[in-house]
Each structure stands twice: as structure tokens, then as C-alpha cells.
Design a protein around this motif. Sequence first.
Motif, PDB file in Angstrom:
ATOM      1  N   ALA A 361      34.971  45.820  48.962  1.00  0.00           N
ATOM      2  CA  ALA A 361      35.204  45.657  47.520  1.00  0.00           C
ATOM      3  C   ALA A 361      34.342  46.661  46.763  1.00  0.00           C
ATOM      4  O   ALA A 361      33.406  46.287  46.054  1.00  0.00           O
ATOM      5  CB  ALA A 361      34.890  44.231  47.080  1.00  0.00           C
ATOM      6  N   PRO A 362      34.633  47.954  46.888  1.00  0.00           N
ATOM      7  CA  PRO A 362      33.760  48.976  46.305  1.00  0.00           C
ATOM      8  C   PRO A 362      33.701  48.920  44.785  1.00  0.00           C
ATOM      9  O   PRO A 362      32.645  49.123  44.192  1.00  0.00           O
ATOM     10  CB  PRO A 362      34.365  50.295  46.790  1.00  0.00           C
ATOM     11  CG  PRO A 362      35.781  49.968  47.128  1.00  0.00           C
ATOM     12  CD  PRO A 362      35.773  48.557  47.610  1.00  0.00           C
ATOM     13  N   ALA A 363      34.832  48.658  44.137  1.00  0.00           N
ATOM     14  CA  ALA A 363      34.848  48.641  42.673  1.00  0.00           C
ATOM     15  C   ALA A 363      34.044  47.464  42.129  1.00  0.00           C
ATOM     16  O   ALA A 363      33.341  47.591  41.120  1.00  0.00           O
ATOM     17  CB  ALA A 363      36.285  48.579  42.162  1.00  0.00           C
ATOM     18  N   ARG A 364      34.144  46.323  42.783  1.00  0.00           N
ATOM     19  CA  ARG A 364      33.383  45.146  42.330  1.00  0.00           C
ATOM     20  C   ARG A 364      31.885  45.396  42.460  1.00  0.00           C
ATOM     21  O   ARG A 364      31.105  45.078  41.558  1.00  0.00           O
ATOM     22  CB  ARG A 364      33.791  43.917  43.135  1.00  0.00           C
ATOM     23  CG  ARG A 364      33.081  42.643  42.697  1.00  0.00           C
ATOM     24  CD  ARG A 364      33.616  41.440  43.447  1.00  0.00           C
ATOM     25  NE  ARG A 364      33.525  41.603  44.895  1.00  0.00           N
ATOM     26  CZ  ARG A 364      34.031  40.753  45.784  1.00  0.00           C
ATOM     27  NH1 ARG A 364      34.682  39.686  45.362  1.00  0.00           N
ATOM     28  NH2 ARG A 364      33.893  40.969  47.071  1.00  0.00           N
ATOM     29  N   ALA A 365      31.461  45.999  43.586  1.00  0.00           N
ATOM     30  CA  ALA A 365      30.049  46.299  43.781  1.00  0.00           C
ATOM     31  C   ALA A 365      29.567  47.320  42.759  1.00  0.00           C
ATOM     32  O   ALA A 365      28.478  47.188  42.187  1.00  0.00           O
ATOM     33  CB  ALA A 365      29.814  46.815  45.202  1.00  0.00           C
TER      34      ALA A 365
END
Length: 420
Positions: A361-365
Motif C-alpha cells: 500500500a505505497p500510496a497509503r504509507a
Amino acid sequence: MNRRARPGTDAPDPPDRSSAAPSSPSASLTAPIAAHTLGRFVTNIAIRFVYSFLPVLARGLGTSVGTLGIVLSARDLTGLTSPLVGRHVDRGHTRGWLLGALGATAVASLVCTVGGLWGFAIGQLVIGAAAATFVVANTTWIGHRVPFRQRGRAIAVVELSWAVALLAGVPVLGLLIDGWGPVAGWGWRSPFLAVALASVAAMVVVARVLPVESPPAPQPGAPSAPATDGAGPPPERPERTWPLVGGVALMAFGMQQAMVIHAAWLEDEIGLSVAGLGVVAFVLGGFELVGSGANALASDRIGKRRSALAGIFPLIVVLAVLPLLPTIPWMAVAALGCGVLLFEFSFVATLPLLTELDPAAPARALGRALAVMTVARAIGTVVATTAYELSGITGPAVIGAFMTALAAACFVAGVREPAS
């Protein structure tokens, strides 16, 4: 899930990867990166130009500069929407989020020109949220398509738009206010019309250049599921996340000490005029451009972590010596410029590292990290202004150097460079 598919492999795309996306940043990515840069340039102008023309806007709206300052402070806090945006961006369709952010910027810019102060406030809040959305979606898009070993340059090129917005975009909007605005009867509204038109133009470019994305692939069944090819870093872990996020936030807090009070310091203690402060803003924009450009050339070669530290350590010294400088304008401006350059160099180097926090979940991080930085800057602003009132430049400089030293400690002790 393989976020860095290599040439010749059949590893599945990440949740947001276009099936036609190339596996390395070759010439086929030049046009998409240029489209991202154009979009960021427009959203950055929408954010930055208001500060330069606050008195003009205040007169046009029939209010005070202080009131508009409150509006802009509220706008800055819209960065807290980044985690929510990141959650949705991870489900796919970053292209749609990019287009939505530009469309919202266009509409909100027009809203700023109607409805008086309330219309301006609503428009600014939407512009702030749209800019935060574009940053999350744009950085995630690059993270999905550019291998980590080459990602620093791609992100740094896009980040050049922050400085160029101040150096090139803001002066043009100033000419519109003084020249075309009165002739057309738009006056202070003319920059907002220009930003709206530029946003629509950027939408057209992004829609034509970026490929339509394939439907999102199923997410891994467990949070700890590794990448399919074993090459990517493991999913997000607190021991990996907080040294990096905390270090970036502390660095932003430290630099905020100098940036918030620099105009007051230059006017009160150095003796610069209002016109001189305008020249300083342009000069600092030049230093920002050099910092981002230097990062584009260096970070992929020497490493992102090393690049960040290469800027952080001398930044500690620059902040610490500000109270010791003689009251000579060029020396004060040069010191501030060096601080801006070093901060920009280090901050841009951290963005590729932030894209690797959580492969699942790169965008959430990334959104969570940006939210933490938003809070750090907001608190830093209050601390800087209070410290300046109590002790002049000495308080903010000492606090800034100390917090930046803590940032360096976080990077040395807890941040590691992911495998390329």
C-alpha cells in the motif's frame, strides 16, 4: 505483487500499474514524467502565488492580510487528507486521481473569484486538498513504474516544478495583475483565471500522455505477504517506517524555524526593505531550483539515504550560525539560501525512500508520512513565531538546529537503503 518488474520477467503488475507501462525508465517514460511535471507546476503555482500577492488579494476581497493568513493556515492543514487519499489511490487508477486533482484546481480557482471571502476560503481549501492529492498520486505513479535505483532522478525532475513555480510562474501572474488584469476588468482575479486555464491545459496533456490503467490486481491475502519475485522490501513495519517518517518530519520542523521568521528577521535585524524582501524571495527560489537539480544528478549515484544525510549535516551548521552572522544583508541571504538548498536536496532525496515504506500500500504509507509532515510544519510555525518574539533569531535558530540534529540521528540509526 511485484512493484519493480524487470525486463524479461512475467511478474504481475502492482495494483495500479498499467499493463503497458515499461519496466525501466527509458525514453518511453520521458513524456509521462514531463506530464507529471507540468501538472505539479500548475498545482504548485496555485499554492505559492497567493503568498506573494496577499496585500493585493486582501484589498480586492475587502479584508485584512491577517484574515487571509488564517485561511491559508487552514489550507495547509488539508494535507491531513493525504492518508485517506492514499488509501484510495492504492486501489488503482492514479491517472484518474491526477486528472481529478487538476480539475478540482481549475474549478476551485474560479470559486476563489466569486462569493467574496467565503468563496476565496472554500476555493483555497479545495486547492490545498487537490495539491496534496496530486503529490500522493504522482509520486505513487512513479514508484510503480521506475526502479528504485533510478527513481531519485525521476522524482527530482518533477520536484523542480516547486522552485520553477516561484521563479517563473509567480512573476508572470504578477504581470497579469498589473497589465492584463486591469484592461480586462479582472484585476486581482486574473491570476485565478490563468491558473484555471493552465489546469485545464494540464488535464488535456495528462489525459493524452498517461496510459489508461488496467483494473487493479487482487491485494495480497495477508499484510505480511512478500513480493512475488522476492526482490521488493517487506510490507510496512514500524521499525522501518518511523525512523524515516520521523526524520523527515523533524527536518521539516527544523527548517520551518528559519523559513517562517526569515522575512521578519531580515527586516527587523538586517534592515531590508519590502522591495528587498521581494528580491530575496526570488533568490531563495533559485537556491531551491539548484537543490532539486543537484539531487536529480546525485541521489541515484550516491544513494538516497546518503544524499539525505549529505544535506542534513551541513544544514544543522547553517541553522546554528544564523544568530552569529553580522548584520550584512548579502551574508544573511546567502546563509538562508544555503539552508534552502540543503533542505531541498535532502527532502527530495527522501521521497524515493518514502515510496518504499509499504509495497502492499505505497500510496497509503506516503499519505501518512505527508500528514505527519503537515502536523510538524504546523507546530513548527507556532514554535518559530513564539520563539522569535521572545528571543529574536536566536531561539528559532537553536531550535531548528537541534531538531535537524535529531533528524540526522533518525537517519543514521534507523533508515536503510532498500535494495535496487
